[in-house]
Design a protein around this motif. Structure first.
Motif: not given
Length: 499
Positions: A359-377
């Motif tokens: 994934x990308x270090x700047x492409x993630x979701x952590x709006x709620x503290x989850x820090x989901x990355x590209x590999x996971x989605x």
């Protein structure tokens, strides 16, 4: 056997043997590159600013040279544009690779006389390794297509400047020019749809044996071939046997691409960027891409849980561990120092050093503290898609923060090639998969803080229309998998099924 494939066969064997030898000396090669970088770098403006003459080892280097992104390099690039020599590397760059930045607008990445071979030879080596391992050298006699940016170059500060793929186009060996498609004039076209139609015009009726490009744009090419002929690509091009790809994770596009081809072919995955050619698939039998450990780049790695720290831990190749996500940091003979390229990688092997891009270090979701990355989605969606036997064209994910009643959630914008029979059940499968991959996301769902994800279908060609609307259709551009805000999500609204 024709002359090109005849000559390629022994050359491939020699290169393949040298690469296998290099697997055994990877750490030593990295140490040698490090010493050479310091030797040359200490005489540059950057070297004087960071006192590289006082650096004798890696620990001192980490203290002297902080990790930085392009924005922190911009002042040095501006010096080069003003005509100054010996700024980041000896002399001046022979090219600027022009690429899009996230916050800085256009980026100008230096390519030097010493670093150009990294870009040219790595692509060549990937093909030669494939030849040596499989014995398939006949593709060298057919036509090869490289879907790339325009080879027309402008001058910035007196330095030839353009897209990396366009720059590399100038270095295709003369003996391969007759095999290369499309022609120069077509490659120079900037409008992607016009260019695509011209590419199809030129390639139909040709003996296409190799096709290369970023998967979503290769798929557009395949779609047009099928539209015009009514036949699968593998039937239109019976000798097409190798597809070379990179730039994005192949897995989300794999099923539809293979369906478009209509038969199995071999693939060669690569990991190139404007900043360097970092890794390539050296074998058809083992997972991962072989790290380019002897090509002018000294690699550093920051563990995922250190990335957000002010002074993150940095390690060299000899200390990496399999299964750990790292931010990839490079130091190179292009004059990049402690440079964060923005990609996350994970080693699947350390003997030899093979990795995957996660994934990308700047492409993630952590709006709620989850820090989901590209590999996971990507894993979560494609696992569900395989189980349901459906094909995905494109997707992106964004947080939805509910400021009124109800809980917040992740919103998945998905363009389906084939729809699931039950969208709700499919959504639940994807959500379960993501909970299994990310413990923080699981905790938020289990704790009733977030509700399960929601899928918003995107209309057919919706992502293409979106990319067109922002002037990024074709070339090396791709849709980010993840955003930590709603900018892309809001821009996609005109092309969603709910509108």
């Amino acid at each position: 056997m024709k002359i090109k494939s005849f000559l390629a066969k022994p050359f491939a064997s020699i290169v393949h043997k040298n690469i296998k030898k290099g697997m055994l000396t990877a750490v030593a090669d990295q140490q040698a590159i490090f010493k050479n970088l310091i030797k040359v770098g200490k005489s540059t403006q950057f070297g004087r600013d960071h006192k590289l003459e006082e650096v004798s080892g890696y620990e001192e280097f980490r203290q002297a040279v902080p990790v930085r992104d392009y924005e922190a390099f911009a002042s040095y690039v501006n010096m080069i544009k003003e005509g100054k020599h010996n700024v980041l590397w000896k002399g001046v760059p022979i090219y600027f690779a022009k690429t899009s930045g996230t916050t800085s607008g256009t980026k100008y990445i230096p390519i030097t006389k010493d670093s150009i071979g990294n870009h040219i030879n790595s692509a060549r080596n990937a093909l030669l390794c494939y030849m040596a391992e499989t014995g398939n050298h006949h593709f060298a006699d057919g036509k090869m297509i490289f879907l790339s940016g325009s080879p027309e170059l402008e001058r910035v500060g007196g330095i030839p400047t353009g897209r990396l793929s366009g720059i590399v186009n100038h270095h295709v060996p003369r003996y391969l020019r007759k095999n290369q498609l499309p022609d120069y004039e077509t490659n120079c076209l900037e409008d992607w749809e016009t260019k695509l139609n011209k590419v199809v015009d030129e390639t139909l009726g040709q003996n296409m044996t190799l096709i290369s490009g970023i998967p979503p744009w290769v798929q557009m090419y395949f779609d047009e071939i099928i539209k015009r002929t009514g036949k699968p690509v593998g039937e239109v091009f019976p000798d097409f046997s190798v597809m070379v790809y990179g730039g994005v994770n192949f897995e989300p596009y794999k099923a539809k691409l293979l369906q478009s081809i209509g038969r199995k072919i071999d693939g060669i995955e690569t990991f190139p960027a404007s900043e360097g050619f970092f890794a390539f698939q050296d074998t058809q039998t083992e997972p991962g891409l072989l790290l380019n450990t002897n090509s002018g780049i000294f690699f550093e790695f920051i563990p995922e849980d250190e990335i957000s720290k002010e002074n993150p831990q940095r390690i060299s190749l000899e200390d990496v561990q399999p299964g750990v996500n790292y931010a990839l940091i490079i130091n190179s003979n292009a004059g990049l120092w402690g440079y964060d390229i923005g990609d996350m990688v994970k080693f699947v092997s350390t003997d030899p050093y093979r990795l995957v891009v996660t994934g990308r270090t700047r492409h993630f979701i952590s709006a709620f503290g989850e820090h989901v990355i590209g590999e996971e989605v990507e894993h979560s969606l494609m696992k569900a898609a395989r189980e349901e036997n459906i094909h995905i064209t494109e997707f992106t994910v964004a947080p939805y923060v509910n400021e009124g009643e109800g809980k917040s959630y992740h919103e998945w914008f998905i363009e389906f090639d084939t729809f699931p029979e039950n969208m709700q059940e499919f959504s639940e499968k994807v959500d379960v998969n993501l909970r299994e991959k990310n413990v923080y996301y699981d905790d938020l769902i289990a704790g009733n803080i977030l509700q399960t994800l929601k899928i918003t279908p995107v209309r057919k060609n919706g992502f293409i229309d979106y990319m067109k609307s922002i002037g990024k259709l074709g070339g090396q551009n791709k849709v980010p998998r993840l955003s930590n805000d709603r900018n892309i999500a809001n821009s996609l609204a005109p092309w969603t099924e709910k509108n």
